[in-house]
Design a protein around this motif. Structure first.
Motif, PDB file in Angstrom:
ATOM      1  N   CYS A 262      42.819  42.030  32.611  1.00 25.12           N
ATOM      2  CA  CYS A 262      42.688  40.698  33.102  1.00 25.12           C
ATOM      3  C   CYS A 262      43.440  39.752  32.254  1.00 25.12           C
ATOM      4  O   CYS A 262      43.413  39.819  30.930  1.00 25.12           O
ATOM      5  N   MET A 263      44.362  38.841  32.881  1.00 29.18           N
ATOM      6  CA  MET A 263      45.008  37.825  31.828  1.00 29.18           C
ATOM      7  C   MET A 263      44.401  36.707  31.452  1.00 29.18           C
ATOM      8  O   MET A 263      44.658  35.815  30.749  1.00 29.18           O
TER       9      MET A 263
ATOM     10  N   CYS B 276      43.554  33.884  33.138  1.00 28.89           N
ATOM     11  CA  CYS B 276      44.295  32.778  33.630  1.00 28.89           C
ATOM     12  C   CYS B 276      43.705  31.326  33.016  1.00 28.89           C
ATOM     13  O   CYS B 276      42.382  31.498  33.449  1.00 28.89           O
TER      14      CYS B 276
ATOM     15  N   PRO C  57      42.605  30.041  37.133  1.00 23.01           N
ATOM     16  CA  PRO C  57      42.608  31.570  37.749  1.00 23.01           C
ATOM     17  C   PRO C  57      42.640  31.371  39.231  1.00 23.01           C
ATOM     18  O   PRO C  57      41.711  30.838  39.921  1.00 23.01           O
ATOM     19  N   ALA C  58      43.343  32.330  40.108  1.00 24.16           N
ATOM     20  CA  ALA C  58      43.442  32.425  41.385  1.00 24.16           C
ATOM     21  C   ALA C  58      42.274  33.080  41.823  1.00 24.16           C
ATOM     22  O   ALA C  58      41.770  32.682  42.955  1.00 24.16           O
ATOM     23  N   CYS C  59      41.613  34.093  41.040  1.00 20.45           N
ATOM     24  CA  CYS C  59      40.287  34.599  41.559  1.00 20.45           C
ATOM     25  C   CYS C  59      39.272  33.592  41.725  1.00 20.45           C
ATOM     26  O   CYS C  59      38.778  33.919  42.592  1.00 20.45           O
TER      27      CYS C  59
ATOM     28  N   VAL D 172      37.256  34.950  32.048  1.00 18.10           N
ATOM     29  CA  VAL D 172      37.044  34.657  33.408  1.00 18.10           C
ATOM     30  C   VAL D 172      35.908  35.817  33.637  1.00 18.10           C
ATOM     31  O   VAL D 172      36.124  36.991  33.597  1.00 18.10           O
TER      32      VAL D 172
ATOM     33  N   CYS E  32      44.499  37.430  43.014  1.00 20.95           N
ATOM     34  CA  CYS E  32      45.026  37.738  41.910  1.00 20.95           C
ATOM     35  C   CYS E  32      46.433  38.111  41.672  1.00 20.95           C
ATOM     36  O   CYS E  32      46.824  38.995  42.389  1.00 20.95           O
ATOM     37  N   PRO E  33      47.104  37.128  41.019  1.00 19.54           N
ATOM     38  CA  PRO E  33      48.695  37.703  40.772  1.00 19.54           C
ATOM     39  C   PRO E  33      49.090  38.905  40.016  1.00 19.54           C
ATOM     40  O   PRO E  33      50.088  39.407  40.205  1.00 19.54           O
ATOM     41  N   PHE E  34      48.005  39.332  39.478  1.00 14.59           N
ATOM     42  CA  PHE E  34      48.170  40.615  38.517  1.00 14.59           C
ATOM     43  C   PHE E  34      47.431  41.599  39.115  1.00 14.59           C
ATOM     44  O   PHE E  34      47.393  42.845  38.205  1.00 14.59           O
TER      45      PHE E  34
ATOM     46  N   PRO F 237      41.322  42.532  39.685  1.00 11.77           N
ATOM     47  CA  PRO F 237      39.915  42.875  40.079  1.00 11.77           C
ATOM     48  C   PRO F 237      39.992  44.142  40.925  1.00 11.77           C
ATOM     49  O   PRO F 237      40.655  44.453  41.559  1.00 11.77           O
TER      50      PRO F 237
ATOM     51  N   LYS G  92      36.262  44.062  36.331  1.00 12.70           N
ATOM     52  CA  LYS G  92      37.436  43.588  35.830  1.00 12.70           C
ATOM     53  C   LYS G  92      37.073  43.082  34.185  1.00 12.70           C
ATOM     54  O   LYS G  92      35.930  43.276  33.871  1.00 12.70           O
TER      55      LYS G  92
HETATM   56  S1  SF4 Z   1      41.410  38.367  37.613  1.00  9.86           S
HETATM   57 FE1  SF4 Z   1      43.630  37.882  37.887  1.00  9.86          FE
HETATM   58  S2  SF4 Z   1      43.456  35.913  38.674  1.00  9.86           S
HETATM   59 FE2  SF4 Z   1      41.702  36.199  37.677  1.00  9.86          FE
HETATM   60  S3  SF4 Z   1      41.719  35.393  35.521  1.00  9.86           S
HETATM   61 FE3  SF4 Z   1      42.152  37.614  35.974  1.00  9.86          FE
HETATM   62  S4  SF4 Z   1      44.361  37.823  35.851  1.00  9.86           S
HETATM   63 FE4  SF4 Z   1      43.921  35.818  36.319  1.00  9.86          FE
END
Ligand code: SF4
Ligand code: SF4
Ligand code: SF4
Lengths: 389, 298
Positions: B112-113, B115, B118-120, B137, B154-156, B159, B173
């Motif tokens: 997980c980045m 973010c 976060p989109a999630c 996150v 999630c753009p990556f 999850p 995640k």
């Molecule tokens: S799950 Fe995806 S969107 Fe959510 S913080 Fe991690 S990388 Fe970002």
């Protein structure tokens, strides 16, 4: 007082001289190429390791001046200490950047790594790696290249009670540490652990674009073993894997690696290693039309080498370099007084009283000891080894 | 169930819309999901990573997940196939060819980045995911209803869902080692990395460190700190010796993945406000958002 002033003056002058060298890049007189003198492309006021000291009389240290095997165990928690064959690595480093491939500073005594690199991963200054990382980076950079592996137990001894302690690799570890090496001594490369020993090619045949003779044959084994050249005399800035390659480790000493000469190197660079000895030889000495045969002492000199003499480095008899003296003739030249000390029974043929009184040449004509002795001169119908004295 | 009076709700959502429309760095209002300027991050230097996969082992061990013995991670054969983090591994390391040194491939740790926006978190309709003050996150299994919107958002593609479990499957995640860090510990992967390819520190400091490395060693790095600006900035940042596209990093814009109306919708769900009146409100809010200064993103 006068002396003090004198010292001050000397100090000031030398400081001025150094300022000359240490002027900021981008100012007149400074090339801007930091790497010409420094071991880093971005020297700062605090950190400016020199790659090759530009001041006269303060030459770079050589590998041989460093310690042999050393033990590093200050920060290990999961492992026992690492015994590191320092001199062997330093020898190899000579083919690259020298001591500064690992050490930050060659001017004066080396600083302890921990003087700059924190022993804690949790710290404020994140600009440089912590000690564990700094050390690992140095090792792994090469070990990964030739070994294609990150096996921890290649270097580390496991510690009882740690997660690695009961792995099969840990139990294969020799008692008494890494290869049983003791600090201060050198040890052999751990072939048992898959270390690929340096490839030792025999005859190498290169194709060149020189019109007068396209084929150059190079007897790598002769040069390395007989002529006593060290790796560093010819090899510079090559990757570790170019010699220590597990994929090619099985290649025997006579393996040929014919192929075109490296195209990337300049004409000068290609000839430099040879020129130090072959400067006076003609091009045709190396450049031929077809691969050359191996040097044969018997053919060239008419004097075949026995198995003991064949093992000697050429310079033991011929001296080193182009101005080498004519080789000695006669056993006495090297084995002075050998006759007095010689025990004939060592040859497997003990002599009886009567024979012991004889001159060597009575049986061994021309002192040709590899031929069977002539018995027939005195004893008709007798011959060695059927009949013994 | 929480009951808000309409006035307070309107105020909240307006503030939300306004904040989201204005600047990155002030994403979501409320005690959770606050974007602290001191939040921590990790700088992953893929030029330093040696692909030892000790981090994979440490992550599993720290989270009580099943793992083979550590020395089995030395097997580099796994690199022949690309892997993604899943419900059995919160982080994985992949290898990519290195044309300059074929013997030493580029190895890239994926997780997980974390973010900044976060989109999630935005996608989750019940607020089971939240951005914590320390940068993490995290996912709350008490709230999760298993809708798996986060996985799509999630753009990556981080999850993962425990499809194999019939009873109480979890969304899995990397949680930035939330529990360990409560005890002031380092993330397990950071602590174990033998070469410190993972540098843990305040995100702002890490950006400085990353830029400095690129500046000092232009021959070593591409001039791009991945995550500095992507999707509004992520707390895990990456450096690389080759174009990020070649390391399978998605090419993403600077604006955060979730849109304004999306977060409002989820606000509605979270508060269970009767839909009819709220669709009217939604229209109003979208109109406000549309007329808000259009400087989002940079
Ligand atoms: S799950 Fe995806 S969107 Fe959510 S913080 Fe991690 S990388 Fe970002
Ligand atoms: S931060 Fe923690 S959870 Fe995330 S990858 Fe590292 S060890 Fe795993
Ligand atoms: S532990 Fe560090 S070096 Fe090893 S694979 Fe993970 S990030 Fe790379």
């Amino acid at each position: 007082m006068r002396t003090f002033l004198g010292v001050c003056a000397v100090f000031l002058f030398s400081a001025a001289g150094q300022a000359q060298v240490h002027r900021r890049p981008g100012t007149p007189g400074m090339s801007g190429d930091c790497l010409r003198c420094h071991a880093t492309a971005a020297p700062t006021r605090e950190r400016h390791p020199l790659s090759n000291c530009p001041r006269p009389g303060k030459g770079r240290r050589s590998a041989g001046q460093g310690p042999g095997a050393i033990t590093m165990g200050e920060i290990s928690d999961q492992y026992g200490p690492v015994t590191f064959s320092h001199r062997k690595h330093a020898d190899m480093a000579e083919m690259g950047e020298g001591c500064v491939s690992c050490h930050e500073d060659t001017d004066g005594p080396f600083r302890k790594c921990a003087a700059c690199h924190s022993t804690s991963r949790r710290r404020d200054d994140l600009s440089k790696p912590d000690l564990k990382a700094a050390l690992h980076r140095l090792c792994v950079d090469c070990h990964l290249e030739w070994g294609r592996s990150t096996e921890c137990l290649f270097c580390h001894a496991p510690k009882p009670g740690t997660v690695r302690a009961d792995s099969p690799a840990a139990n294969a570890f020799p008692k008494g540490g890494r290869d049983g090496a003791l600090p201060g001594t050198e040890f052999a490369a751990p072939a048992a652990k898959g270390f690929p020993r340096a490839r030792k090619p025999g005859r190498l045949v290169f194709e060149t674009n020189f019109e007068g003779g396209r084929v150059v044959t190079f007897f790598h084994d002769d040069h390395a073993e007989r002529f006593g050249l060290k790796c560093v005399d010819c090899h510079r800035k090559r990757s570790c894997a170019s010699c220590h390659d597990p994929a090619k480790a099985g290649a025997g000493p006579q393996a040929e690696a014919p192929g075109p000469a490296r195209k990337t190197a300049s004409m000068e660079d290609l000839h430099r290693p040879c020129a130090s000895c072959h400067a006076d030889d003609s091009c045709a000495f190396c450049h031929r039309d077809r691969p050359a045969e191996r040097f044969d002492h018997a053919k060239k000199s008419g004097w075949p080498l026995n198995r003991f003499h064949a093992r000697l480095a050429c310079r033991r008899c011929h001296g080193a370099g182009p101005a080498a003296p004519k080789p000695p003739s006669g056993c006495d030249a090297c084995h002075a007084g050998w006759q007095a000390k010689f025990e004939h029974k060592k040859t497997g043929a003990p002599l009886n009283e009567a024979h012991r009184a004889l001159e060597c040449s009575s049986c061994h004509g021309e002192k040709e000891f590899s031929a069977p002795p002539a018995c027939g001169g005195c004893h008709e119908g007798r011959s060695y080894p059927k009949d013994r004295p | 169930m929480q009951k808000l009076d309409r006035r307070a709700f309107l105020k909240n959502t307006l503030a939300l819309a306004g904040a989201a429309g204005l600047q990155a760095g002030t994403a979501h209002a409320g005690p959770k999901n606050a974007l602290s300027p001191d939040r921590m991050g990790v700088l992953v230097d893929t030029t330093v990573c040696i692909g030892c996969r000790n981090c994979e082992w440490a992550c599993k061990t720290a989270h009580g997940m099943k793992t083979p013995p550590i020395e089995s991670y030395e097997d580099r054969a796994v690199f022949s196939a690309m892997r993604r983090p899943d419900d059995t591994a919160l982080t994985v390391v992949n290898a990519y060819p290195n044309p300059r040194r074929p013997e030493v491939p580029f190895t890239v740790k994926v997780q997980c980045m974390h973010c900044g926006r976060p989109a999630c978190v935005s996608a989750c309709i019940v607020g089971a995911l939240s951005k914590q003050e320390n940068g993490a996150v995290v996912w709350d299994d008490a709230k999760c209803i298993g809708c798996r919107y986060c996985m799509i958002a999630c753009p990556f593609q981080v999850p993962a869902f425990e499809y194999r479990k019939a009873i109480e499957p979890k969304v899995m995640k990397c949680d930035f080692c939330f529990e360990r860090r409560k005890q002031d510990g380092l993330p397990a992967c950071v602590e174990t990395c033998p070469v410190e390819a993972l540098t843990f520190g305040p995100r702002e400091e890490l950006v400085r460190v990353a830029r400095d490395r690129v500046k000092r060693r232009p021959e070593r790095y591409v001039s791009h700190v991945y995550g500095e600006f992507e999707v509004g900035g992520t707390d895990w940042l990456y450096l690389a010796g080759t174009d990020f596209a070649g390391l399978q990093f998605p090419k993403l814009g600077r604006s955060p993945a979730p849109g304004v109306s999306e977060s409002i919708q989820h606000g509605i769900f979270a508060y269970f406000v009767p839909p009819v009146s709220l669709y009217a409100l939604l229209g109003l809010l979208m109109w406000i958002a549309k007329n808000a200064p259009a400087e989002e993103g940079d």
